[in-house]
Write a protein that holds these residues in place. Structure first.
Motif, mmCIF file in Angstrom:
data_model
loop_
_atom_site.group_PDB
_atom_site.id
_atom_site.type_symbol
_atom_site.label_atom_id
_atom_site.label_comp_id
_atom_site.label_asym_id
_atom_site.label_seq_id
_atom_site.Cartn_x
_atom_site.Cartn_y
_atom_site.Cartn_z
ATOM 1 N N HIS A 1 0.861 6.435 1.463
ATOM 2 C CA HIS A 1 -0.147 5.421 1.168
ATOM 3 C C HIS A 1 -0.660 5.645 -0.240
ATOM 4 O O HIS A 1 -0.931 6.775 -0.633
ATOM 5 N N THR A 2 -0.798 4.567 -0.997
ATOM 6 C CA THR A 2 -1.313 4.698 -2.351
ATOM 7 C C THR A 2 -2.806 5.012 -2.339
ATOM 8 O O THR A 2 -3.300 5.663 -3.248
ATOM 9 N N GLY A 3 -3.523 4.589 -1.313
ATOM 10 C CA GLY A 3 -4.960 4.822 -1.258
ATOM 11 C C GLY A 3 -5.318 6.258 -0.927
ATOM 12 O O GLY A 3 -6.011 6.933 -1.676
ATOM 13 N N ASN A 4 -4.808 6.767 0.197
ATOM 14 C CA ASN A 4 -5.210 8.105 0.628
ATOM 15 C C ASN A 4 -4.143 9.168 0.397
ATOM 16 O O ASN A 4 -4.376 10.338 0.645
ATOM 17 N N GLY A 5 -2.966 8.779 -0.076
ATOM 18 C CA GLY A 5 -1.915 9.739 -0.367
ATOM 19 C C GLY A 5 -1.282 10.362 0.865
ATOM 20 O O GLY A 5 -0.510 11.305 0.754
ATOM 21 N N GLY A 6 -1.591 9.841 2.045
ATOM 22 C CA GLY A 6 -1.032 10.398 3.267
ATOM 23 C C GLY A 6 0.441 10.083 3.416
ATOM 24 O O GLY A 6 0.879 8.966 3.140
ATOM 25 N N ILE A 7 1.206 11.066 3.851
ATOM 26 C CA ILE A 7 2.638 10.878 4.051
ATOM 27 C C ILE A 7 2.868 10.045 5.310
ATOM 28 O O ILE A 7 2.338 10.359 6.367
ATOM 29 N N VAL A 8 3.658 8.997 5.179
ATOM 30 C CA VAL A 8 4.018 8.164 6.329
ATOM 31 C C VAL A 8 5.519 8.164 6.583
ATOM 32 O O VAL A 8 5.973 7.646 7.600
ATOM 33 N N GLY A 9 6.300 8.737 5.661
ATOM 34 C CA GLY A 9 7.742 8.792 5.847
ATOM 35 C C GLY A 9 8.393 9.792 4.915
ATOM 36 O O GLY A 9 7.818 10.170 3.892
ATOM 37 N N LEU B 1 0.811 -1.207 0.000
ATOM 38 C CA LEU B 1 0.000 0.000 0.000
ATOM 39 C C LEU B 1 0.852 1.268 0.000
ATOM 40 O O LEU B 1 0.336 2.365 0.087
ATOM 41 N N LEU B 2 2.174 1.124 -0.088
ATOM 42 C CA LEU B 2 3.070 2.261 -0.027
ATOM 43 C C LEU B 2 3.785 2.479 -1.345
ATOM 44 O O LEU B 2 4.017 1.540 -2.097
ATOM 45 N N ARG B 3 4.153 3.721 -1.570
ATOM 46 C CA ARG B 3 5.001 4.049 -2.701
ATOM 47 C C ARG B 3 5.920 5.184 -2.276
ATOM 48 O O ARG B 3 5.618 5.909 -1.314
ATOM 49 N N THR B 4 7.033 5.316 -2.964
ATOM 50 C CA THR B 4 7.899 6.477 -2.742
ATOM 51 C C THR B 4 7.774 7.380 -3.958
ATOM 52 O O THR B 4 7.513 6.910 -5.078
#
Length: 147
Positions: free
Chosen positions: A57-65, A7-10
């Motif tokens: 997150h690919t779904g909501n676009g929220g930054i996690v890192g 579910l993540l992308r950079t």
């Protein structure tokens, strides 16, 4: 990898991300920098569009890192490796560092370094797990510039 990593992308941050990045750093980054403002982060992404790497997150676009992979043609330096507290210990730091290392290798860098706060034990643990070693024979010297 399965699970949450799917579910993540950079991606590289742009000017439109500056406010979200600053809000993220207030929650996830240890300490602050004199460049933690709209002008400083905007200048970074405009000068070097590949420097600020985000995990989201690919779904909501929220930054996690995030990590700043600074390359000046001579030195490869890492700053602001941060992972949201709710998403730590899931491989996000490794994902970000892999993206930074790929950037540096493509540019011809031979070594990279990172600045880590002395009191940031969690950060020191993450850097150590990523294969970095502390070099006690160096000291950082700073001088604020006034305009």
């Amino acid at each position: 990898m399965g699970g949450r990593m799917e579910l993540l992308r950079t991606r590289h941050a742009g000017v439109d991300d500056v406010d979200a990045v600053l809000a993220f750093w207030k929650e996830a980054a240890e300490g602050t920098s004199i460049s933690d403002d709209v002008a400083g982060v905007t200048r970074l992404v405009e000068r070097d569009p590949e420097a600020l790497i985000l995990a989201e997150h690919t779904g909501n676009g929220g930054i996690v890192g995030s990590v700043i992979a600074g390359w000046d043609g001579w030195r490869a330096s890492l700053y602001r490796l941060a992972v949201h507290p709710d998403h730590r210990r899931q491989g996000i730091s490794r994902l970000l560092l892999d993206a930074a290392h790929t950037r540096f290798l493509a540019a011809g860098a031979r070594r990279t370094d990172a600045m880590v706060l002395v009191d940031n034990e969690l950060g020191q643990s993450a850097w150590s797990a990523a294969g970095y070693q502390r070099e006690d024979h160096w000291r950082r010297w700073v001088r604020p510039l006034s305009g």
